[in-house]
Design a protein around this motif. Structure first.
Motif, PDB file in Angstrom:
ATOM      1  N   LEU A 205      55.180  22.452  85.823  1.00 43.85           N
ATOM      2  CA  LEU A 205      53.853  22.316  86.265  1.00 43.85           C
ATOM      3  C   LEU A 205      52.994  21.723  85.071  1.00 43.85           C
ATOM      4  O   LEU A 205      51.810  21.213  85.549  1.00 43.85           O
ATOM      5  N   ASP A 206      53.517  21.916  84.003  1.00 43.93           N
ATOM      6  CA  ASP A 206      52.696  21.392  82.792  1.00 43.93           C
ATOM      7  C   ASP A 206      52.741  19.965  82.562  1.00 43.93           C
ATOM      8  O   ASP A 206      51.962  19.307  81.966  1.00 43.93           O
ATOM      9  N   ALA A 207      53.939  19.291  83.183  1.00 45.47           N
ATOM     10  CA  ALA A 207      53.661  17.704  83.215  1.00 45.47           C
ATOM     11  C   ALA A 207      52.645  16.827  83.875  1.00 45.47           C
ATOM     12  O   ALA A 207      51.894  17.369  84.485  1.00 45.47           O
ATOM     13  N   ASP A 208      52.565  15.838  83.313  1.00 43.81           N
ATOM     14  CA  ASP A 208      51.068  15.035  83.778  1.00 43.81           C
ATOM     15  C   ASP A 208      51.445  14.628  85.325  1.00 43.81           C
ATOM     16  O   ASP A 208      50.240  14.700  85.979  1.00 43.81           O
ATOM     17  N   ASP A 209      52.594  14.609  85.492  1.00 40.69           N
ATOM     18  CA  ASP A 209      52.803  14.140  87.075  1.00 40.69           C
ATOM     19  C   ASP A 209      54.060  14.920  87.536  1.00 40.69           C
ATOM     20  O   ASP A 209      55.183  14.540  87.388  1.00 40.69           O
TER      21      ASP A 209
ATOM     22  N   PRO B  20      59.045  26.525  90.141  1.00 42.05           N
ATOM     23  CA  PRO B  20      58.051  25.971  89.507  1.00 42.05           C
ATOM     24  C   PRO B  20      57.909  26.759  88.037  1.00 42.05           C
ATOM     25  O   PRO B  20      58.324  27.902  88.094  1.00 42.05           O
ATOM     26  N   SER B  21      57.299  25.884  87.017  1.00 38.72           N
ATOM     27  CA  SER B  21      57.339  26.872  85.601  1.00 38.72           C
ATOM     28  C   SER B  21      56.035  26.055  85.250  1.00 38.72           C
ATOM     29  O   SER B  21      55.965  25.147  85.323  1.00 38.72           O
ATOM     30  N   SER B  22      55.505  26.855  84.370  1.00 39.99           N
ATOM     31  CA  SER B  22      54.345  26.449  83.595  1.00 39.99           C
ATOM     32  C   SER B  22      53.902  27.521  82.341  1.00 39.99           C
ATOM     33  O   SER B  22      54.165  28.772  82.585  1.00 39.99           O
ATOM     34  N   SER B  23      53.232  27.003  81.411  1.00 43.22           N
ATOM     35  CA  SER B  23      52.837  27.920  80.433  1.00 43.22           C
ATOM     36  C   SER B  23      51.427  28.388  80.621  1.00 43.22           C
ATOM     37  O   SER B  23      50.951  29.135  79.870  1.00 43.22           O
TER      38      SER B  23
END
Length: 85
Positions: free
Chosen positions: A4-8, A37-40
């Motif tokens: 989920l940290d990616a631009d798209d 999902p993963s996110s920082s």
């Protein structure tokens, strides 16, 4: 899986037996997908499923009880305080 940290952010199949997207199913062969999902960061997100059937198409928005899903980052492990045993 998706970052989920990616631009798209896009879904990426996980494992060696996972099919590539786009994926085809039939009414006699439904599929169940688990999304990891993963996110920082702390983020809210919805999944948009684009579909096509019998010449029609659309986008289905998938969320939890009318609200976006939430993803929380894992807390840092400071000195082994969060070790699991």
């Amino acid at each position: 899986m998706t970052d989920l940290d990616a631009d798209d952010p896009v879904l990426v199949p996980r494992g060696f037996t996972a099919p590539n997207f786009p994926f085809t199913v039939t009414s006699s062969d439904p599929e169940l997908f688990e999304v990891f999902p993963s996110s920082s960061f702390e983020v809210e997100w919805r999944l948009e499923l684009e579909w096509t059937s019998a010449g029609r198409s659309g986008t289905l928005v998938i969320e939890g009880d009318g609200r976006p899903f939430r993803c929380l980052p894992e807390p840092p492990d400071e000195g082994g305080l969060l070790s699991r045993g």
